[in-house]
Design a protein around this motif. Structure first.
Motif, PDB file in Angstrom:
ATOM      1  N   VAL A  22     -27.631  38.070 -75.126  1.00 16.42           N
ATOM      2  CA  VAL A  22     -26.467  37.215 -74.916  1.00 16.42           C
ATOM      3  C   VAL A  22     -27.249  35.774 -74.790  1.00 16.42           C
ATOM      4  O   VAL A  22     -27.460  35.424 -73.582  1.00 16.42           O
ATOM      5  N   PRO A  23     -27.365  35.282 -75.764  1.00 20.21           N
ATOM      6  CA  PRO A  23     -28.099  33.414 -75.603  1.00 20.21           C
ATOM      7  C   PRO A  23     -26.829  32.881 -74.664  1.00 20.21           C
ATOM      8  O   PRO A  23     -25.910  32.980 -74.827  1.00 20.21           O
ATOM      9  N   PHE A  24     -27.667  31.617 -73.954  1.00 23.09           N
ATOM     10  CA  PHE A  24     -26.550  31.054 -73.437  1.00 23.09           C
ATOM     11  C   PHE A  24     -25.909  30.077 -74.392  1.00 23.09           C
ATOM     12  O   PHE A  24     -26.477  29.451 -75.354  1.00 23.09           O
ATOM     13  N   ASP A  25     -24.709  29.804 -73.919  1.00 22.29           N
ATOM     14  CA  ASP A  25     -23.825  28.846 -74.724  1.00 22.29           C
ATOM     15  C   ASP A  25     -22.602  28.170 -73.844  1.00 22.29           C
ATOM     16  O   ASP A  25     -22.491  28.499 -72.724  1.00 22.29           O
ATOM     17  N   TYR A  26     -22.196  26.960 -74.411  1.00 21.13           N
ATOM     18  CA  TYR A  26     -21.193  26.712 -73.591  1.00 21.13           C
ATOM     19  C   TYR A  26     -19.839  27.362 -73.582  1.00 21.13           C
ATOM     20  O   TYR A  26     -19.396  27.779 -74.944  1.00 21.13           O
ATOM     21  N   TYR A  27     -19.094  27.452 -72.709  1.00 22.08           N
ATOM     22  CA  TYR A  27     -17.739  28.256 -72.867  1.00 22.08           C
ATOM     23  C   TYR A  27     -16.789  27.463 -73.380  1.00 22.08           C
ATOM     24  O   TYR A  27     -16.388  26.416 -73.274  1.00 22.08           O
ATOM     25  N   GLY A  28     -16.138  28.181 -74.472  1.00 21.10           N
ATOM     26  CA  GLY A  28     -15.147  27.401 -75.090  1.00 21.10           C
ATOM     27  C   GLY A  28     -15.634  26.372 -76.174  1.00 21.10           C
ATOM     28  O   GLY A  28     -14.831  25.497 -76.502  1.00 21.10           O
ATOM     29  N   ALA A  29     -16.894  26.245 -76.534  1.00 16.54           N
ATOM     30  CA  ALA A  29     -17.491  25.308 -77.454  1.00 16.54           C
ATOM     31  C   ALA A  29     -16.824  25.610 -78.646  1.00 16.54           C
ATOM     32  O   ALA A  29     -16.984  26.835 -79.192  1.00 16.54           O
ATOM     33  N   ASN A  30     -16.617  24.451 -79.427  1.00 15.85           N
ATOM     34  CA  ASN A  30     -16.022  24.593 -80.902  1.00 15.85           C
ATOM     35  C   ASN A  30     -17.263  24.033 -81.747  1.00 15.85           C
ATOM     36  O   ASN A  30     -17.305  22.615 -81.797  1.00 15.85           O
ATOM     37  N   PRO A  31     -17.586  24.509 -82.666  1.00 13.46           N
ATOM     38  CA  PRO A  31     -18.721  24.057 -83.495  1.00 13.46           C
ATOM     39  C   PRO A  31     -18.126  23.112 -84.490  1.00 13.46           C
ATOM     40  O   PRO A  31     -19.051  22.232 -85.082  1.00 13.46           O
ATOM     41  N   GLY A  32     -16.686  22.992 -84.753  1.00 11.68           N
ATOM     42  CA  GLY A  32     -16.309  21.908 -85.553  1.00 11.68           C
ATOM     43  C   GLY A  32     -16.346  22.476 -87.098  1.00 11.68           C
ATOM     44  O   GLY A  32     -17.008  23.338 -87.427  1.00 11.68           O
ATOM     45  N   ASP A  33     -15.874  21.536 -87.903  1.00 13.03           N
ATOM     46  CA  ASP A  33     -16.174  21.817 -89.493  1.00 13.03           C
ATOM     47  C   ASP A  33     -17.294  21.148 -90.027  1.00 13.03           C
ATOM     48  O   ASP A  33     -17.821  20.206 -89.734  1.00 13.03           O
ATOM     49  N   GLU A  34     -18.290  22.234 -90.459  1.00 13.26           N
ATOM     50  CA  GLU A  34     -19.658  21.772 -90.770  1.00 13.26           C
ATOM     51  C   GLU A  34     -19.390  21.063 -92.014  1.00 13.26           C
ATOM     52  O   GLU A  34     -20.522  20.245 -92.476  1.00 13.26           O
ATOM     53  N   ASN A  35     -18.599  20.913 -92.713  1.00 16.47           N
ATOM     54  CA  ASN A  35     -18.496  19.840 -94.070  1.00 16.47           C
ATOM     55  C   ASN A  35     -18.006  18.506 -93.602  1.00 16.47           C
ATOM     56  O   ASN A  35     -17.761  17.688 -94.513  1.00 16.47           O
ATOM     57  N   TYR A  36     -17.704  18.542 -92.290  1.00 17.89           N
ATOM     58  CA  TYR A  36     -16.964  16.916 -92.129  1.00 17.89           C
ATOM     59  C   TYR A  36     -18.016  15.997 -92.075  1.00 17.89           C
ATOM     60  O   TYR A  36     -19.303  16.254 -91.525  1.00 17.89           O
ATOM     61  N   SER A  37     -17.845  14.582 -92.477  1.00 16.43           N
ATOM     62  CA  SER A  37     -18.722  13.654 -92.701  1.00 16.43           C
ATOM     63  C   SER A  37     -17.950  12.302 -92.505  1.00 16.43           C
ATOM     64  O   SER A  37     -16.947  12.082 -93.087  1.00 16.43           O
ATOM     65  N   PRO A  38     -18.255  11.764 -91.222  1.00 17.28           N
ATOM     66  CA  PRO A  38     -17.379  10.503 -90.949  1.00 17.28           C
ATOM     67  C   PRO A  38     -17.648   9.293 -91.969  1.00 17.28           C
ATOM     68  O   PRO A  38     -18.667   9.232 -92.648  1.00 17.28           O
ATOM     69  N   GLU A  39     -16.708   8.670 -92.477  1.00 14.59           N
ATOM     70  CA  GLU A  39     -16.531   7.681 -93.146  1.00 14.59           C
ATOM     71  C   GLU A  39     -17.553   6.377 -92.595  1.00 14.59           C
ATOM     72  O   GLU A  39     -17.547   6.179 -91.630  1.00 14.59           O
ATOM     73  N   GLN A  40     -18.002   5.558 -93.471  1.00 18.33           N
ATOM     74  CA  GLN A  40     -18.531   4.378 -93.188  1.00 18.33           C
ATOM     75  C   GLN A  40     -17.525   3.316 -92.860  1.00 18.33           C
ATOM     76  O   GLN A  40     -16.804   2.814 -93.679  1.00 18.33           O
ATOM     77  N   VAL A  41     -17.396   2.881 -91.638  1.00 21.98           N
ATOM     78  CA  VAL A  41     -16.416   1.908 -91.589  1.00 21.98           C
ATOM     79  C   VAL A  41     -16.712   0.395 -91.723  1.00 21.98           C
ATOM     80  O   VAL A  41     -16.058  -0.439 -91.931  1.00 21.98           O
ATOM     81  N   THR A  42     -18.295   0.107 -91.628  1.00 22.73           N
ATOM     82  CA  THR A  42     -18.623  -1.044 -91.331  1.00 22.73           C
ATOM     83  C   THR A  42     -20.136  -1.118 -92.146  1.00 22.73           C
ATOM     84  O   THR A  42     -20.820  -0.277 -91.885  1.00 22.73           O
ATOM     85  N   LYS A  43     -20.300  -2.197 -93.052  1.00 23.39           N
ATOM     86  CA  LYS A  43     -21.686  -2.064 -93.760  1.00 23.39           C
ATOM     87  C   LYS A  43     -22.629  -2.762 -92.672  1.00 23.39           C
ATOM     88  O   LYS A  43     -22.192  -3.801 -91.782  1.00 23.39           O
ATOM     89  N   PRO A  44     -23.569  -2.315 -92.616  1.00 22.57           N
ATOM     90  CA  PRO A  44     -25.087  -2.722 -91.822  1.00 22.57           C
ATOM     91  C   PRO A  44     -25.401  -4.255 -92.281  1.00 22.57           C
ATOM     92  O   PRO A  44     -25.375  -4.469 -93.441  1.00 22.57           O
ATOM     93  N   VAL A  45     -25.828  -4.725 -91.299  1.00 21.90           N
ATOM     94  CA  VAL A  45     -26.371  -6.480 -91.518  1.00 21.90           C
ATOM     95  C   VAL A  45     -27.659  -6.309 -92.201  1.00 21.90           C
ATOM     96  O   VAL A  45     -28.536  -5.613 -91.580  1.00 21.90           O
ATOM     97  N   THR A  46     -27.970  -6.950 -93.212  1.00 19.09           N
ATOM     98  CA  THR A  46     -29.189  -6.849 -93.946  1.00 19.09           C
ATOM     99  C   THR A  46     -29.966  -7.876 -93.533  1.00 19.09           C
ATOM    100  O   THR A  46     -29.653  -9.002 -92.759  1.00 19.09           O
TER     101      THR A  46
END
Length: 384
Positions: A22-46
């Motif tokens: 029984v490995p330790f884990d956070y009670y009620g932890a939600n792993p989330g959607d493994e396919n989720y990828s946040p969009e790029q909101v702003t471009k980096p300064v070059t």
């Protein structure tokens, strides 16, 4: 209560079965959607974006001092913002005008490390970030140590040939005055090692991120959530820590103070700081407004900072290769005012104007005058 009982039952079961089953884990932890990828909101300064050629930096061969030329407020608009709009700071917060002004004086690649604090919290709401350059977050106590390691690794990778030898990055650690209370020892360590980096402290005179508790840079008599005003207290009962002089005592090449009310002075010092950071450690201290806890209107915060400078409570100067130079002298411009003119502009210090606190305000004025006279003597000296 139900959650507590469930957690205790799971802990009991884990103890009986052994950790492997029984490995330790956070009670009620939600792993989330493994396919989720946040969009790029702003471009980096070059690097190209951040090198518009709005100023020149050169060493005067006669004096040995670094001179900055060609800067104007209008020209500065050509420099892209390295912190994007849309952060969650309070209205009128002085951190971002201050940091934005400073960053306008730095060309090319910049990496920033923010101590935990207001500036960090309001720019890093997961999964997005307001930072348009490489950003590192670190806890209060060892930010300077981490940035030291980053800058040293950069130099080592150049030595190994993994990075081109002419590649340049300016490393900047940003901290509040509270962060530089907790992390002062590590900051001094970086200064004594002379790591190639800039530490920029925005001083808003308290631990604002956690409710305006006093810091060691909170001035004498100022009210905070841990230095109250009443029958037993009149605000903070010690004078403020002079961080710039502490770091100047480490005998680094460049130390400066700056304020958003004097933006040209700020940008020129930033350009100097970048020049000196190519060879070693640089420290800068800025006065940053906090209308929420200073208890002043957002529209007046800029003027409050200006009055702090004109009262000589927060003098603008630099210590370049051990020599002190006052860069703005309100006496010479006939602008010097008593500290009471500054203190009456904020709710946290307005009590000091009352007659019963005359002894306190006299003490503040006396200490400000003493430090200003000392600074002028250093400015006039050929060796200080």
């Amino acid at each position: 209560i139900e959650d507590a009982v469930r957690m205790l039952q799971e802990a009991n079961q884990a103890a009986k079965d052994g950790r492997a089953k029984v490995p330790f884990d956070y009670y009620g932890a939600n792993p989330g959607d493994e396919n989720y990828s946040p969009e790029q909101v702003t471009k980096p300064v070059t690097e190209e974006d951040a090198s518009p050629g709005i100023l020149s930096v050169a060493v005067n061969p006669e004096t040995g001092k670094v001179e900055v030329k060609g800067f104007s407020g209008r020209e500065s608009t050509r420099m892209p913002k390295r912190i994007a709009p849309g952060h969650g700071a309070c209205p009128g917060c002085g951190i971002f005008p201050t940091v934005d002004q400073f960053l306008k004086g730095l060309t090319g690649h910049v990496v920033v490390l923010f101590h935990t604090g207001c500036g960090m919290v309001v720019t890093t709401g997961y999964p997005y970030s307001s930072h348009r350059i490489t950003y590192i977050h670190n806890l209060f106590q060892n930010g300077a140590g981490v940035m030291s390691g980053v800058s040293e690794m950069f130099e080592e990778r150049k030595r190994r040939g993994e990075i081109p030898p002419d590649e340049e990055i300016t490393f900047v650690m940003v901290t509040g005055d509270g962060g530089n209370d907790i992390g002062m020892g590590v900051t001094i360590g970086a200064a004594l090692r002379n790591n190639k980096m800039i530490v920029l402290e925005y001083d808003n005179e308290g631990y604002m991120n956690t409710g305006h508790q006093l810091s060691f840079t909170t001035p004498y008599g100022h009210a905070t959530s841990t230095s109250n005003v009443g029958t037993k207290q009149f605000g903070k009962n010690t004078h403020h820590k002079d961080t710039a002089q502490i770091l100047a005592g480490c005998h680094v090449s460049y130390v400066f103070t700056a304020a958003e009310s004097h933006y040209q002075d700020m940008v020129k010092k930033a350009a100097k700081a970048q020049h000196y950071a190519k060879k070693g450690f640089v420290f800068g201290k800025t006065l940053s407004s906090c209308p929420l806890n200073w208890r002043c209107e957002e529209k007046t915060a800029f003027r409050v900072v200006e009055k702090a400078v004109d009262s000589c409570f927060f003098p603008l100067y630099e210590v370049e290769n051990g020599k002190t130079n006052i860069t703005y002298n309100p006496e010479a411009r006939d602008k010097k005012v008593p500290v009471s003119e500054w203190l009456k502009m904020m709710g946290k210090t307005r009590h000091l104007i009352k007659s019963e606190y005359k002894e306190v305000i006299d003490s503040i004025q006396s200490e400000v005058d003493r430090r200003w006279k000392r600074l002028k003597a250093m400015h006039e000296s050929s060796v200080l």
